[in-house]
Design an enzyme around this catalytic site. Structure first.
Site, short mmCIF file in Angstrom:
data_model
loop_
_atom_site.label_atom_id
_atom_site.label_comp_id
_atom_site.label_asym_id
_atom_site.label_seq_id
_atom_site.Cartn_x
_atom_site.Cartn_y
_atom_site.Cartn_z
N MET A 183 0.84 -1.19 0.00
CA MET A 183 0.00 0.00 0.00
C MET A 183 0.88 1.24 0.00
O MET A 183 1.85 1.33 0.75
CB MET A 183 -0.91 0.00 1.23
CG MET A 183 -1.85 1.20 1.30
SD MET A 183 -3.08 1.05 2.60
CE MET A 183 -2.06 1.17 4.06
N CYS A 184 0.53 2.20 -0.84
CA CYS A 184 1.19 3.50 -0.87
C CYS A 184 0.11 4.58 -0.81
O CYS A 184 -1.07 4.28 -0.70
CB CYS A 184 2.02 3.66 -2.15
SG CYS A 184 3.35 2.45 -2.34
#
Length: 211
Positions: free
Chosen positions: A1-2
Site C-alpha cells: 500500500m502506498c
C-alpha cells in the site's frame, strides 16, 4: 500500500506550498512509511506527492517516476508486469526502475490516453503529469479496489489524494454535505460526506489542465 497527494493549480500563486504538500502526505504516512517524496512542475501548476511502502524494487522504486517529461505516481499493484515490461522494452522503452508501477508510464507514452488503460490490469490508482502538453491525468482500476478522491478549492485548484484528509493541509475547507449523506452517496455513489469532495469512479479517468 502506498499513498498519493497531488494538485493542479491555475497559477503559481494558487498552488499549495511544498510544506503544505508534505504535510498532506504526513496525514497518510501510514499508507507508505518507507519514503516520502514530492515533485512540482517548473511553473508550479502541477504537484505530485507520494508516500511509499517498498515491496518491489526496494532500492530503486522511488516515485514520482519520470521519462521524457512524463511524471507519474502510482498506488497499488499492476498484474503481469514482467511480461508487459518485456514487450515494452522490445519496442524501445527504457526503464529506470524495476517497479511494476513504471509500466503505466510507458504504456501511456506508447498508446496515449485513454487507450493505455486497455493494457493495464490490477488494483491501482495513478496520477500522471505530461509536461509536453500541460496535462494531468488521474485514473482508477476497473473494480475500484484502491481509493482516489478529488476536491475543488474556491480558487479552482484541483486536489487529488488517496484519502480526503490530505486536502486540509493544502488549504481545503471541509463542509458537511448533508444531502449526500441522506442519499447514501458515500456508500453507493461517487459522493462523500463533504461538499466539493468526490470519489473518482471505478474504471474512470479524469483529465485536467490548468486554468
Amino acid at each position: 500500500m502506498c499513498g498519493i497527494s497531488c494538485y493542479c493549480a491555475a497559477s503559481k500563486e494558487n498552488a499549495p506550498s511544498r510544506d503544505e504538500v508534505i504535510e498532506s502526505l504526513v496525514k497518510i504516512r501510514h499508507r507508505g512509511p518507507d519514503e516520502t517524496s514530492e515533485w512540482r512542475s517548473e511553473d508550479e501548476c502541477f504537484g505530485l506527492g507520494h508516500v511509499r511502502l517498498s515491496i518491489i524494487d526496494l532500492e530503486g522504486g522511488s516515485q514520482p517516476i519520470v521519462s521524457d517529461g512524463v511524471y507519474i505516481v502510482v498506488n497499488g499493484e499492476l498484474y503481469d508486469f514482467e511480461r508487459i515490461r518485456s514487450e515494452l522494452q522490445s519496442q524501445g522503452a527504457v526503464f529506470s526502475t524495476g517497479s511494476d508501477s513504471e509500466i503505466a508510464l510507458h504504456l501511456y507514452k506508447q498508446h496515449g490516453s485513454p487507450k493505455f488503460l486497455d493494457y493495464m490490469r490490477g488494483e491501482f490508482v495513478f496520477v500522471l503529469v505530461d509536461t509536453r502538453n500541460n496535462t494531468m491525468i488521474a485514473g482508477r482500476d476497473r473494480w475500484g479496489i484502491k481509493p482516489l478522491f478529488y476536491a475543488t478549492k474556491d480558487d479552482g485548484t484541483i486536489l487529488i489524494a488517496s484519502e480526503a484528509k490530505s486536502f486540509g493541509p493544502m488549504g481545503f475547507k471541509f463542509e458537511w454535505d448533508v444531502q449526500s449523506i441522506l442519499e447514501s452517496s458515500p456508500m453507493f455513489g461517487d459522493g462523500t460526506p463533504f461538499k466539493r469532495v468526490k470519489k473518482l469512479k471505478a474504471g474512470h479517468i479524469m483529465t485536467i489542465q490548468p486554468g
